[in-house]
Scaffold this motif. Sequence first.
Motif, PDB file in Angstrom:
ATOM      1  N   LEU B 193      92.318 -54.447 -33.062  1.00  0.00           N
ATOM      2  CA  LEU B 193      91.204 -55.751 -33.210  1.00  0.00           C
ATOM      3  C   LEU B 193      90.063 -55.172 -33.050  1.00  0.00           C
ATOM      4  CD1 LEU B 193      93.690 -58.821 -33.636  1.00  0.00           C
ATOM      5  CD2 LEU B 193      92.550 -57.590 -35.827  1.00  0.00           C
ATOM      6  N   SER B 194      89.088 -54.852 -34.097  1.00  0.00           N
ATOM      7  CA  SER B 194      87.564 -54.736 -33.086  1.00  0.00           C
ATOM      8  C   SER B 194      87.288 -56.308 -33.213  1.00  0.00           C
ATOM      9  CB  SER B 194      87.263 -54.217 -34.284  1.00  0.00           C
ATOM     10  OG  SER B 194      86.620 -55.208 -35.610  1.00  0.00           O
ATOM     11  N   THR B 195      86.583 -56.763 -31.746  1.00  0.00           N
ATOM     12  CA  THR B 195      85.745 -57.494 -32.044  1.00  0.00           C
ATOM     13  C   THR B 195      85.265 -58.014 -32.934  1.00  0.00           C
ATOM     14  OG1 THR B 195      84.537 -56.662 -29.587  1.00  0.00           O
ATOM     15  CG2 THR B 195      83.796 -58.637 -30.109  1.00  0.00           C
ATOM     16  N   ARG B 196      84.539 -57.332 -33.990  1.00  0.00           N
ATOM     17  CA  ARG B 196      84.615 -57.523 -35.082  1.00  0.00           C
ATOM     18  C   ARG B 196      85.781 -58.858 -36.264  1.00  0.00           C
ATOM     19  NH1 ARG B 196      80.225 -54.832 -39.067  1.00  0.00           N
ATOM     20  NH2 ARG B 196      80.695 -56.582 -41.302  1.00  0.00           N
ATOM     21  N   ASP B 197      86.739 -57.607 -35.577  1.00  0.00           N
ATOM     22  CA  ASP B 197      87.613 -58.664 -36.416  1.00  0.00           C
ATOM     23  C   ASP B 197      88.387 -59.764 -35.802  1.00  0.00           C
ATOM     24  OD1 ASP B 197      88.136 -56.431 -38.086  1.00  0.00           O
ATOM     25  OD2 ASP B 197      89.324 -55.197 -37.144  1.00  0.00           O
ATOM     26  N   LYS B 198      87.655 -60.511 -34.317  1.00  0.00           N
ATOM     27  CA  LYS B 198      88.365 -61.153 -34.245  1.00  0.00           C
ATOM     28  C   LYS B 198      87.299 -62.401 -34.304  1.00  0.00           C
ATOM     29  CE  LYS B 198      88.677 -59.482 -30.118  1.00  0.00           C
ATOM     30  NZ  LYS B 198      89.381 -58.749 -28.862  1.00  0.00           N
ATOM     31  N   HIS B 199      86.445 -62.415 -34.153  1.00  0.00           N
ATOM     32  CA  HIS B 199      85.118 -63.597 -34.189  1.00  0.00           C
ATOM     33  C   HIS B 199      84.133 -63.157 -36.072  1.00  0.00           C
ATOM     34  CE1 HIS B 199      86.592 -62.673 -30.444  1.00  0.00           C
ATOM     35  NE2 HIS B 199      86.572 -64.216 -30.176  1.00  0.00           N
ATOM     36  N   VAL B 200      82.942 -64.694 -35.511  1.00  0.00           N
ATOM     37  CA  VAL B 200      82.277 -64.433 -36.447  1.00  0.00           C
ATOM     38  C   VAL B 200      81.338 -65.904 -35.977  1.00  0.00           C
ATOM     39  CG1 VAL B 200      81.166 -65.539 -38.450  1.00  0.00           C
ATOM     40  CG2 VAL B 200      84.342 -64.791 -38.559  1.00  0.00           C
ATOM     41  N   ARG B 201      79.649 -64.709 -36.006  1.00  0.00           N
ATOM     42  CA  ARG B 201      79.069 -65.551 -34.999  1.00  0.00           C
ATOM     43  C   ARG B 201      77.928 -66.185 -36.114  1.00  0.00           C
ATOM     44  NH1 ARG B 201      78.644 -64.161 -30.720  1.00  0.00           N
ATOM     45  NH2 ARG B 201      79.405 -61.849 -29.438  1.00  0.00           N
ATOM     46  N   GLU B 202      77.892 -67.618 -36.197  1.00  0.00           N
ATOM     47  CA  GLU B 202      76.972 -68.357 -36.642  1.00  0.00           C
ATOM     48  C   GLU B 202      75.930 -69.173 -36.186  1.00  0.00           C
ATOM     49  OE1 GLU B 202      79.253 -71.940 -37.907  1.00  0.00           O
ATOM     50  OE2 GLU B 202      77.611 -71.781 -40.317  1.00  0.00           O
ATOM     51  N   CYS B 203      74.799 -68.612 -36.504  1.00  0.00           N
ATOM     52  CA  CYS B 203      73.433 -69.575 -35.789  1.00  0.00           C
ATOM     53  C   CYS B 203      72.969 -70.674 -36.893  1.00  0.00           C
ATOM     54  CB  CYS B 203      72.642 -67.927 -36.195  1.00  0.00           C
ATOM     55  SG  CYS B 203      73.296 -66.882 -35.878  1.00  0.00           S
ATOM     56  N   PHE B 204      72.091 -71.055 -35.792  1.00  0.00           N
ATOM     57  CA  PHE B 204      71.531 -72.789 -36.409  1.00  0.00           C
ATOM     58  C   PHE B 204      70.468 -72.223 -36.537  1.00  0.00           C
ATOM     59  CE2 PHE B 204      75.965 -73.437 -37.200  1.00  0.00           C
ATOM     60  CZ  PHE B 204      76.240 -74.344 -38.461  1.00  0.00           C
ATOM     61  N   VAL B 205      69.115 -72.125 -37.010  1.00  0.00           N
ATOM     62  CA  VAL B 205      67.780 -72.235 -36.430  1.00  0.00           C
ATOM     63  C   VAL B 205      66.851 -72.427 -37.148  1.00  0.00           C
ATOM     64  CG1 VAL B 205      66.280 -69.935 -37.205  1.00  0.00           C
ATOM     65  CG2 VAL B 205      68.115 -69.566 -36.595  1.00  0.00           C
ATOM     66  N   VAL B 206      65.605 -72.992 -35.806  1.00  0.00           N
ATOM     67  CA  VAL B 206      64.547 -73.783 -36.641  1.00  0.00           C
ATOM     68  C   VAL B 206      63.554 -72.456 -36.913  1.00  0.00           C
ATOM     69  CG1 VAL B 206      63.120 -75.017 -36.322  1.00  0.00           C
ATOM     70  CG2 VAL B 206      65.168 -76.103 -36.318  1.00  0.00           C
ATOM     71  N   LEU B 207      62.832 -73.119 -37.892  1.00  0.00           N
ATOM     72  CA  LEU B 207      61.911 -71.337 -38.099  1.00  0.00           C
ATOM     73  C   LEU B 207      60.610 -72.097 -37.747  1.00  0.00           C
ATOM     74  CD1 LEU B 207      62.019 -70.009 -41.591  1.00  0.00           C
ATOM     75  CD2 LEU B 207      62.973 -68.623 -39.809  1.00  0.00           C
ATOM     76  N   GLU B 208      59.636 -71.305 -37.469  1.00  0.00           N
ATOM     77  CA  GLU B 208      58.686 -71.605 -36.807  1.00  0.00           C
ATOM     78  C   GLU B 208      57.368 -72.169 -38.097  1.00  0.00           C
ATOM     79  OE1 GLU B 208      56.788 -68.459 -34.411  1.00  0.00           O
ATOM     80  OE2 GLU B 208      57.436 -69.683 -32.375  1.00  0.00           O
ATOM     81  N   GLU B 209      56.106 -72.506 -38.420  1.00  0.00           N
ATOM     82  CA  GLU B 209      55.317 -73.107 -39.671  1.00  0.00           C
ATOM     83  C   GLU B 209      54.776 -71.446 -39.647  1.00  0.00           C
ATOM     84  OE1 GLU B 209      53.345 -76.570 -38.825  1.00  0.00           O
ATOM     85  OE2 GLU B 209      52.125 -75.557 -40.274  1.00  0.00           O
ATOM     86  N   GLY B 210      55.564 -71.442 -40.528  1.00  0.00           N
ATOM     87  CA  GLY B 210      54.805 -70.350 -41.946  1.00  0.00           C
ATOM     88  C   GLY B 210      55.870 -68.749 -41.647  1.00  0.00           C
ATOM     89  N   ALA B 211      56.771 -68.811 -40.806  1.00  0.00           N
ATOM     90  CA  ALA B 211      57.273 -68.094 -40.085  1.00  0.00           C
ATOM     91  C   ALA B 211      58.070 -67.162 -41.845  1.00  0.00           C
ATOM     92  CB  ALA B 211      58.521 -67.706 -39.569  1.00  0.00           C
ATOM     93  N   ASP B 212      59.235 -65.574 -41.808  1.00  0.00           N
ATOM     94  CA  ASP B 212      59.250 -65.485 -43.251  1.00  0.00           C
ATOM     95  C   ASP B 212      60.801 -66.079 -42.632  1.00  0.00           C
ATOM     96  OD1 ASP B 212      60.385 -63.926 -44.934  1.00  0.00           O
ATOM     97  OD2 ASP B 212      59.292 -62.421 -44.527  1.00  0.00           O
TER      98      ASP B 212
END
Lengths: 328, 328
Positions: B193-212
């Motif tokens: 198993l690669s590390t990728r096979d073993k896990h998922v990464r999930e991000c919760f992000v607040v954007l700065e005003e006007g960010a793309d």
Amino acid sequence: MTEKIRIGIVGHGNLGRGVEVALTHCPDMELVGIFTRREPSGITPVGEAVSVYSLDSIDDFRDAIDVLILCGGSKDDLPRQSPALAARFNIVDSYDTHNKIPEFYAAVDAAASSAERTAVIAVGWDPGMFSINRLYGEAILPEGETYSFWGKGLSQGHSDAVRRVPGVKAGVQYTIPSEKAIARVRDGEQPALSTRDKHVRECFVVLEEGADAEAVKQAIVTMPDYFADYDTIVNFVSREELQRDHSAMPHGGFVIHCAQSASGVKQVMEFSLKLDSNPQFTASVMVAYARAAYRLHCAKEYGARTVFDIAPGLLSPKSPAQLRKELL
Amino acid sequence: MTEKIRIGIVGHGNLGRGVEVALTHCPDMELVGIFTRREPSGITPVGEAVSVYSLDSIDDFRDAIDVLILCGGSKDDLPRQSPALAARFNIVDSYDTHNKIPEFYAAVDAAASSAERTAVIAVGWDPGMFSINRLYGEAILPEGETYSFWGKGLSQGHSDAVRRVPGVKAGVQYTIPSEKAIARVRDGEQPALSTRDKHVRECFVVLEEGADAEAVKQAIVTMPDYFADYDTIVNFVSREELQRDHSAMPHGGFVIHCAQSASGVKQVMEFSLKLDSNPQFTASVMVAYARAAYRLHCAKEYGARTVFDIAPGLLSPKSPAQLRKELL
């Protein structure tokens, strides 16, 4: 290190045979021979090309062996053998009478220190890997409780003690954790539990012809250090039953440290073992610590050591740089 | 040791606050002060009587501090701070960019060795306690496979990396183990198993005003070392949502070593953590290793060290004799 670490095994019961097997997985070590108090021709090594010698001849091997792995019992063998052999060899033993460790340590330390030898005592999983995990838990999270549970499993030390009772022909002892106690710990209740509250001990014993069953039972259940503090069940069985139902040697258990790093912030560290063969696992731990004993001796670190004194990296055949790159 | 070990904390984010709290459980240590690159008056220590100083004044404390605990991030702070401060103080850090450890170690080792200081790097739980358990597994049972799983939990290092992406105002990252992969390992299948096979990464992000948003997402999922090798999910949320749903910092995971000591004889070693607060646990580990750093320095063991180089006993305030008696 280009040369192999030269190992001698003292004693060839289950543990000694386990060491033989464990060494086959260690290309940086070689087995010089097995040393026995019995008639060498009566010993059948696991490996085909393995030499067996009388323990009486061990002094002939002082320049041929780097570390002796002592595979005798804690009750009668090691208190005598470990100090005696630590005066002439680097040794590793699996002394496991917890409450006598201070005096045992002192005796081995005195012998090894004055002979400029290195002795690693009380190696295995308890004492050993479980002890390390108790220490890590307590040192990292001081505001907590540590619980050690053993089993269900056959305990070598306790079986050995049973077998030495007069009137006992053969026997085994199982340690069984109390399900109720485990549930309370896992719930984070941090209950006050004595070892007796946490476990039951169960023995299966074959009597010698003419032995007094009641006297044997009393000798077992009242034996200090081993059974007196526990609820102990003694079952008498035939030799056939013992061999049929009780010849595997599984064991296991866990160390749970439950703590709060701040009020209401719960942190749980847990270490567990599930072992098909208790002696083979203990043997594997001893072989890794034999590597450490050799390195400590090369670094002129003389005297007795326990698992607490030995950095993890010394157990691995890999270099410190390799360990940092591959395992950190 | 009759005098207390004098500790300084560099940086006062979650980890620095965790160190402050952990020190309150250690009667053998005292906190000299918190050092910050920010305006000291803007820092509110957890403890009432704790002093806060500018990091610029740290050289005034060279005789007043035994060990500095560095609580900065691995991406931007520690590669600069650790070598610089190891040239003037004994330090402990939690550098956690696994694949850059060799070069980081070399830089800190050079600085600490020539200044006759002791630096313990990459301390925490991974790298740290998990690394130790990977090493013990591999060294004791070489014929086996070791699997590290992380989460579900908030990862400080990865959250830090997310927050440093231009256009990100705030954010957190969760690491989630794959249930399917865990089941295969526990079954003893020893899968590749690669590390990728073993896990998922999930991000919760607040954007700065006007960010793309799309540019931010691409910058995160392609970030080398941190996200490029994983399936990464990026969610954009409001500042309110982030605070309401994502301000606790739980984490955990386990290291499982499955092996056969002989053909068909299965042996499983497992270490696991269930943490309500990841930074408070990492901080607790760092404080225990600060005790070791102090002792190593007293023993003139200069240069960089990792958890692999440090005997378990050095972490405990108890004496070796006490440890043998109470915990072995």
